[in-house]
Design a protein around this motif. Sequence first.
Motif, PDB file in Angstrom:
ATOM      1  N   ALA A 180       5.216   1.374 -21.722  1.00 11.60           N
ATOM      2  CA  ALA A 180       6.678   1.472 -21.724  1.00 11.60           C
ATOM      3  C   ALA A 180       7.124   2.932 -21.735  1.00 11.60           C
ATOM      4  N   ARG A 181       6.390   3.778 -22.462  1.00 16.17           N
ATOM      5  CA  ARG A 181       6.744   5.202 -22.494  1.00 16.17           C
ATOM      6  C   ARG A 181       6.566   5.840 -21.119  1.00 16.17           C
ATOM      7  N   LEU A 182       5.472   5.474 -20.451  1.00 14.83           N
ATOM      8  CA  LEU A 182       5.241   6.018 -19.112  1.00 14.83           C
ATOM      9  C   LEU A 182       6.330   5.544 -18.150  1.00 14.83           C
ATOM     10  N   ARG A 183       6.723   4.275 -18.286  1.00 14.47           N
ATOM     11  CA  ARG A 183       7.772   3.722 -17.420  1.00 14.47           C
ATOM     12  C   ARG A 183       9.088   4.483 -17.643  1.00 14.47           C
ATOM     13  N   ALA A 184       9.395   4.736 -18.904  1.00  8.66           N
ATOM     14  CA  ALA A 184      10.643   5.428 -19.222  1.00  8.66           C
ATOM     15  C   ALA A 184      10.641   6.860 -18.711  1.00  8.66           C
ATOM     16  N   ARG A 185       9.473   7.455 -18.648  1.00  9.75           N
ATOM     17  CA  ARG A 185       9.374   8.843 -18.170  1.00  9.75           C
ATOM     18  C   ARG A 185       9.262   8.933 -16.651  1.00  9.75           C
ATOM     19  N   GLY A 186       9.234   7.789 -15.977  1.00  7.40           N
ATOM     20  CA  GLY A 186       9.086   7.805 -14.531  1.00  7.40           C
ATOM     21  C   GLY A 186       7.688   8.181 -14.083  1.00  7.40           C
ATOM     22  N   ARG A 187       6.694   7.913 -14.939  1.00  4.52           N
ATOM     23  CA  ARG A 187       5.298   8.272 -14.639  1.00  4.52           C
ATOM     24  C   ARG A 187       4.469   7.046 -14.280  1.00  4.52           C
ATOM     25  N   LEU A 188       5.102   5.969 -13.852  1.00  6.66           N
ATOM     26  CA  LEU A 188       4.395   4.717 -13.638  1.00  6.66           C
ATOM     27  C   LEU A 188       4.935   4.010 -12.396  1.00  6.66           C
ATOM     28  N   VAL A 189       4.034   3.551 -11.526  1.00  2.00           N
ATOM     29  CA  VAL A 189       4.407   2.689 -10.411  1.00  2.00           C
ATOM     30  C   VAL A 189       3.773   1.327 -10.665  1.00  2.00           C
ATOM     31  N   GLU A 190       4.518   0.253 -10.431  1.00  2.00           N
ATOM     32  CA  GLU A 190       4.052  -1.086 -10.782  1.00  2.00           C
ATOM     33  C   GLU A 190       4.116  -2.039  -9.586  1.00  2.00           C
ATOM     34  N   THR A 203       0.834  -1.205   0.000  1.00  2.00           N
ATOM     35  CA  THR A 203       0.000   0.000   0.000  1.00  2.00           C
ATOM     36  C   THR A 203       0.870   1.256   0.000  1.00  2.00           C
ATOM     37  N   THR A 204       2.038   1.177   0.647  1.00  2.00           N
ATOM     38  CA  THR A 204       2.959   2.324   0.616  1.00  2.00           C
ATOM     39  C   THR A 204       3.466   2.564  -0.799  1.00  2.00           C
ATOM     40  N   ARG A 205       3.714   1.472  -1.527  1.00  2.00           N
ATOM     41  CA  ARG A 205       4.154   1.637  -2.908  1.00  2.00           C
ATOM     42  C   ARG A 205       3.067   2.306  -3.741  1.00  2.00           C
ATOM     43  N   LEU A 206       1.822   1.914  -3.522  1.00  2.00           N
ATOM     44  CA  LEU A 206       0.722   2.541  -4.262  1.00  2.00           C
ATOM     45  C   LEU A 206       0.542   3.999  -3.858  1.00  2.00           C
ATOM     46  N   ASP A 207       0.941   4.345  -2.644  1.00  2.00           N
ATOM     47  CA  ASP A 207       0.859   5.740  -2.221  1.00  2.00           C
ATOM     48  C   ASP A 207       1.723   6.652  -3.100  1.00  2.00           C
ATOM     49  N   ALA A 208       2.635   6.060  -3.864  1.00  2.00           N
ATOM     50  CA  ALA A 208       3.461   6.856  -4.769  1.00  2.00           C
ATOM     51  C   ALA A 208       2.637   7.544  -5.845  1.00  2.00           C
ATOM     52  N   LEU A 209       1.360   7.179  -5.971  1.00  2.00           N
ATOM     53  CA  LEU A 209       0.481   7.870  -6.926  1.00  2.00           C
ATOM     54  C   LEU A 209       0.325   9.343  -6.583  1.00  2.00           C
ATOM     55  N   ALA A 210       0.763   9.728  -5.404  1.00  2.00           N
ATOM     56  CA  ALA A 210       0.750  11.154  -5.091  1.00  2.00           C
ATOM     57  C   ALA A 210       1.747  11.906  -5.962  1.00  2.00           C
ATOM     58  N   GLN A 211       2.781  11.196  -6.456  1.00  2.00           N
ATOM     59  CA  GLN A 211       3.819  11.834  -7.280  1.00  2.00           C
ATOM     60  C   GLN A 211       3.767  11.424  -8.748  1.00  2.00           C
ATOM     61  N   VAL A 212       3.224  10.241  -9.053  1.00  2.00           N
ATOM     62  CA  VAL A 212       3.137   9.782 -10.441  1.00  2.00           C
ATOM     63  C   VAL A 212       1.677   9.553 -10.798  1.00  2.00           C
ATOM     64  N   PRO A 213       1.316   9.615 -12.088  1.00  2.00           N
ATOM     65  CA  PRO A 213      -0.106   9.592 -12.444  1.00  2.00           C
ATOM     66  C   PRO A 213      -0.736   8.210 -12.598  1.00  2.00           C
ATOM     67  N   VAL A 214       0.084   7.156 -12.804  1.00  2.00           N
ATOM     68  CA  VAL A 214      -0.488   5.861 -13.169  1.00  2.00           C
ATOM     69  C   VAL A 214       0.144   4.749 -12.333  1.00  2.00           C
TER      70      VAL A 214
END
Length: 471
Positions: free
Chosen positions: A168-178, A22-33
């Motif tokens: 993959a583009r979102l991952r490369a831009r740092g806009r994705l948490v997985e 759940t802490t990892r998902l909290d990273a959505l505060a900084q990334v959009p997806v």
Amino acid sequence: MLTAQLRVPRTPRTLVPRPRLTTRLDALAQVPVAVVTGGAGWGKTTLLAEWVRRARSPVAWVTVGPLDGDPVRFWTLVATALSGPAPEATGPALAALGVPSVDPVDVALPLLLNGLAERTAPALLVLDDLHEVTDGRVAAGLELLLENQPPALRVVLAGRGVPVPGLARLRARGRLVEVGREDLRFTDAEARELLAGTPQGDGDAAAGVVSRSEGWAAGLALGALALRGAAAGHAPRPGPPGREHALEYLAAEVLAGQPAARRELLTAVAVLDRASGALLDAVLDRRGSAGELADLERTGTFVGTADGEWYRMHELTRAALLRETDPARTRELLTRAARWSLDAGLPEDAVRALLAAGDHPAAADVLVASTGVFLGTGRVGVFAQLGALLEPAATASVPLLASLAWAAGVTGRLDRVPALLDRAERLLRDGAPDPGYPGFATTAGALASLRSVYGTPPTAAPGAARTAAET
């Protein structure tokens, strides 16, 4: 089904908090997806339901079903879900989605994105079971959403797979948490906490369950059942935690020990796509099914629900029951369910039950009789999808073929229209009765009009559409 699909599923009573995830998902505060993927029984939905219940942002939840791949239906679900946290942003998109022939990706989705772009208050959209999406047009729409994501919107994509280009583009831009399968594995500490309330939960038997499950949530749940069975005098079956062993264990050690009435109810829930107490009472000719379903759901055993009325069986339990259910009994239960669904004003459920029973002529009859219901409630895409599932012999009805051609046209499946119109016209030439078609003097005139509007390919000679209209 719409209401249940838009509710956050309940978490089981045996929920084990998993702050590392759940802490990892909290990273959505900084990334959009965020993307959460894993196979059946790995705990994706439970994790997300736990996380969103403490989310500070308003949540729009959509559980995607097998028939939600139609773009109009899919984006109607999304816009309806978002109308909770963002009602002022979704009205134009929902209005556009209600207009036949409007392409949701070209028209409704941009309206939705524009409305959301004007918001400053945050909102969270969760799309669960996205592996159910097989239509490339929905995937293209999701890519458009992610490429033009409004700043205040956060999106979670979850399923056994996420068929969305551009990740993959979102991952490369740092806009994705997985969060993937390896992340979803229960640690030894989490597994032991899950088993703590079972008999021998801290002994060697529990240690064996932890070892054999290899962190698989479903395997741990089966192990907990095994420990309870061992306490009642049943020896647990050894073996690896794979799917086949899980099915064998469920069939031999868990389901076989259920009372006959409980086993009968579980079999009916497995056969049906979804079940309510009233439906099961009618199908099984009994009373009290609603209470029994609620008891099963409260204990986290066999079934789950989003709204307390409609229930679905956990995938592994369903597979174990179905492979032991007599096909004739399956058809009988589905036919009874179809009759109840029709009486309850649920023609989509009735058609799906009849298709599952293999009774395509009866399913076609229901589609013909319920055409107005589907079209009048904005479920044109569902009507077209159900019609596409019918065997060709079952669609030898001029009105049904004409309606399916119209539905295919307005939902953008123009490739299906000519063949449907050709079949309908052949039936008329061969002497099929012309019952007329709403709004036209003759069915032949309706077919010609449909060919003019939807059935003339772009490669046809100039004037072909006009020629068809003048026929």
